[in-house]
Design a protein around this motif. Structure first.
Motif, PDB file in Angstrom:
ATOM      1  N   LYS A 110       0.837  -1.194   0.000  1.00 51.10           N
ATOM      2  CA  LYS A 110       0.000   0.000   0.000  1.00 51.10           C
ATOM      3  C   LYS A 110       0.874   1.246   0.000  1.00 51.10           C
ATOM      4  CE  LYS A 110      -3.731   2.250   2.486  1.00 51.10           C
ATOM      5  NZ  LYS A 110      -4.562   2.237   3.680  1.00 51.10           N
ATOM      6  N   MET A 111       1.950   1.222   0.737  1.00 49.50           N
ATOM      7  CA  MET A 111       2.837   2.370   0.800  1.00 49.50           C
ATOM      8  C   MET A 111       3.530   2.590  -0.541  1.00 49.50           C
ATOM      9  SD  MET A 111       3.479   4.655   2.797  1.00 49.50           S
ATOM     10  CE  MET A 111       4.523   5.577   3.845  1.00 49.50           C
ATOM     11  N   ASN A 112       3.953   1.503  -1.185  1.00 54.37           N
ATOM     12  CA  ASN A 112       4.592   1.637  -2.484  1.00 54.37           C
ATOM     13  C   ASN A 112       3.619   2.170  -3.524  1.00 54.37           C
ATOM     14  OD1 ASN A 112       7.043   0.744  -1.546  1.00 54.37           O
ATOM     15  ND2 ASN A 112       6.648  -1.390  -2.103  1.00 54.37           N
ATOM     16  N   PHE A 113       2.378   1.714  -3.470  1.00 60.02           N
ATOM     17  CA  PHE A 113       1.360   2.194  -4.405  1.00 60.02           C
ATOM     18  C   PHE A 113       1.088   3.676  -4.172  1.00 60.02           C
ATOM     19  CE2 PHE A 113      -3.101   2.653  -5.795  1.00 60.02           C
ATOM     20  CZ  PHE A 113      -2.912   2.334  -7.126  1.00 60.02           C
ATOM     21  N   LYS A 114       1.058   4.084  -2.925  1.00 63.61           N
ATOM     22  CA  LYS A 114       0.844   5.490  -2.591  1.00 63.61           C
ATOM     23  C   LYS A 114       2.007   6.328  -3.109  1.00 63.61           C
ATOM     24  CE  LYS A 114       0.176   8.664   1.234  1.00 63.61           C
ATOM     25  NZ  LYS A 114       0.260   8.846   2.678  1.00 63.61           N
ATOM     26  N   ASN A 115       3.225   5.846  -2.934  1.00 65.23           N
ATOM     27  CA  ASN A 115       4.387   6.567  -3.427  1.00 65.23           C
ATOM     28  C   ASN A 115       4.369   6.645  -4.954  1.00 65.23           C
ATOM     29  OD1 ASN A 115       5.333   6.971  -0.849  1.00 65.23           O
ATOM     30  ND2 ASN A 115       6.723   5.219  -0.896  1.00 65.23           N
ATOM     31  N   LEU A 116       3.949   5.585  -5.601  1.00 66.72           N
ATOM     32  CA  LEU A 116       3.864   5.580  -7.050  1.00 66.72           C
ATOM     33  C   LEU A 116       2.847   6.616  -7.529  1.00 66.72           C
ATOM     34  CD1 LEU A 116       4.599   4.348  -9.824  1.00 66.72           C
ATOM     35  CD2 LEU A 116       2.729   2.736  -9.443  1.00 66.72           C
ATOM     36  N   LEU A 117       1.686   6.663  -6.877  1.00 73.87           N
ATOM     37  CA  LEU A 117       0.678   7.648  -7.260  1.00 73.87           C
ATOM     38  C   LEU A 117       1.174   9.072  -7.048  1.00 73.87           C
ATOM     39  CD1 LEU A 117      -2.660   6.067  -5.998  1.00 73.87           C
ATOM     40  CD2 LEU A 117      -1.817   6.273  -8.332  1.00 73.87           C
ATOM     41  N   GLU A 118       1.876   9.291  -5.933  1.00 75.13           N
ATOM     42  CA  GLU A 118       2.433  10.619  -5.678  1.00 75.13           C
ATOM     43  C   GLU A 118       3.480  10.977  -6.729  1.00 75.13           C
ATOM     44  OE1 GLU A 118       3.910  10.647  -1.703  1.00 75.13           O
ATOM     45  OE2 GLU A 118       1.912  10.657  -0.805  1.00 75.13           O
ATOM     46  N   TYR A 119       4.296  10.027  -7.112  1.00 72.99           N
ATOM     47  CA  TYR A 119       5.322  10.276  -8.122  1.00 72.99           C
ATOM     48  C   TYR A 119       4.688  10.582  -9.482  1.00 72.99           C
ATOM     49  CZ  TYR A 119       9.356   9.619 -11.136  1.00 72.99           C
ATOM     50  OH  TYR A 119      10.329   9.803 -12.080  1.00 72.99           O
ATOM     51  N   LEU A 120       3.651   9.825  -9.850  1.00 65.23           N
ATOM     52  CA  LEU A 120       2.964  10.089 -11.112  1.00 65.23           C
ATOM     53  C   LEU A 120       2.271  11.453 -11.091  1.00 65.23           C
ATOM     54  CD1 LEU A 120       1.466   6.587 -11.939  1.00 65.23           C
ATOM     55  CD2 LEU A 120       3.427   7.712 -13.002  1.00 65.23           C
ATOM     56  N   ALA A 121       1.698  11.828  -9.946  1.00 62.91           N
ATOM     57  CA  ALA A 121       1.079  13.148  -9.819  1.00 62.91           C
ATOM     58  C   ALA A 121       2.141  14.237  -9.948  1.00 62.91           C
ATOM     59  CB  ALA A 121       0.345  13.256  -8.487  1.00 62.91           C
TER      60      ALA A 121
END
Length: 91
Positions: free
Chosen positions: A11-22
Motif C-alpha cells: 500500500k505504501m509503495n502504491f501510494k508513493n507511485l501515485l504521488e510520483y505520477l502526480a
C-alpha cells in the motif's frame, strides 16, 4: 516470496507511485505551460500533442527499417561489398 497484495508495504509503495505520477504530471503542466489553460483547452492541446507523438512513433516504426536497409546496401556497395547477384553465382 513477495508479500500479499494487502500487505501494508504494498500500500505504501502504491501510494508513493501515485504521488510520483502526480508529481510528473505537475511537471508536465509546468513545462508545457498548459496549467493556465481551461480544461477544454488542455484536452485539445493534449490530444494534438499525443496524436503527433503517435504519428512520429508509427512513422519511425514503418519507415526507419526501410531506410536503414537501403543505407546499408548503399554503403556496402561503396566500401567493397559484393552485389547480391555475384554472391548468388558463387553459391
Amino acid at each position: 516470496m513477495p508479500p500479499p497484495p494487502f500487505h501494508p508495504a504494498c500500500k505504501m509503495n502504491f501510494k508513493n507511485l501515485l504521488e510520483y505520477l502526480a508529481w510528473l504530471y505537475y511537471q508536465y503542466l509546468l513545462i508545457t505551460g498548459i496549467y493556465v489553460l481551461e480544461p477544454w483547452e488542455k484536452s485539445i492541446f493534449n490530444s494534438v500533442l499525443f496524436s503527433a507523438i503517435a504519428m512520429v512513433i508509427y512513422t519511425s516504426y514503418v519507415f526507419v527499417p526501410i531506410h536503414v536497409r537501403l543505407a546499408l546496401e548503399f554503403f556496402s556497395g561503396i566500401f567493397g561489398g559484393q552485389p547480391e547477384s555475384t554472391m548468388a553465382l558463387m553459391n
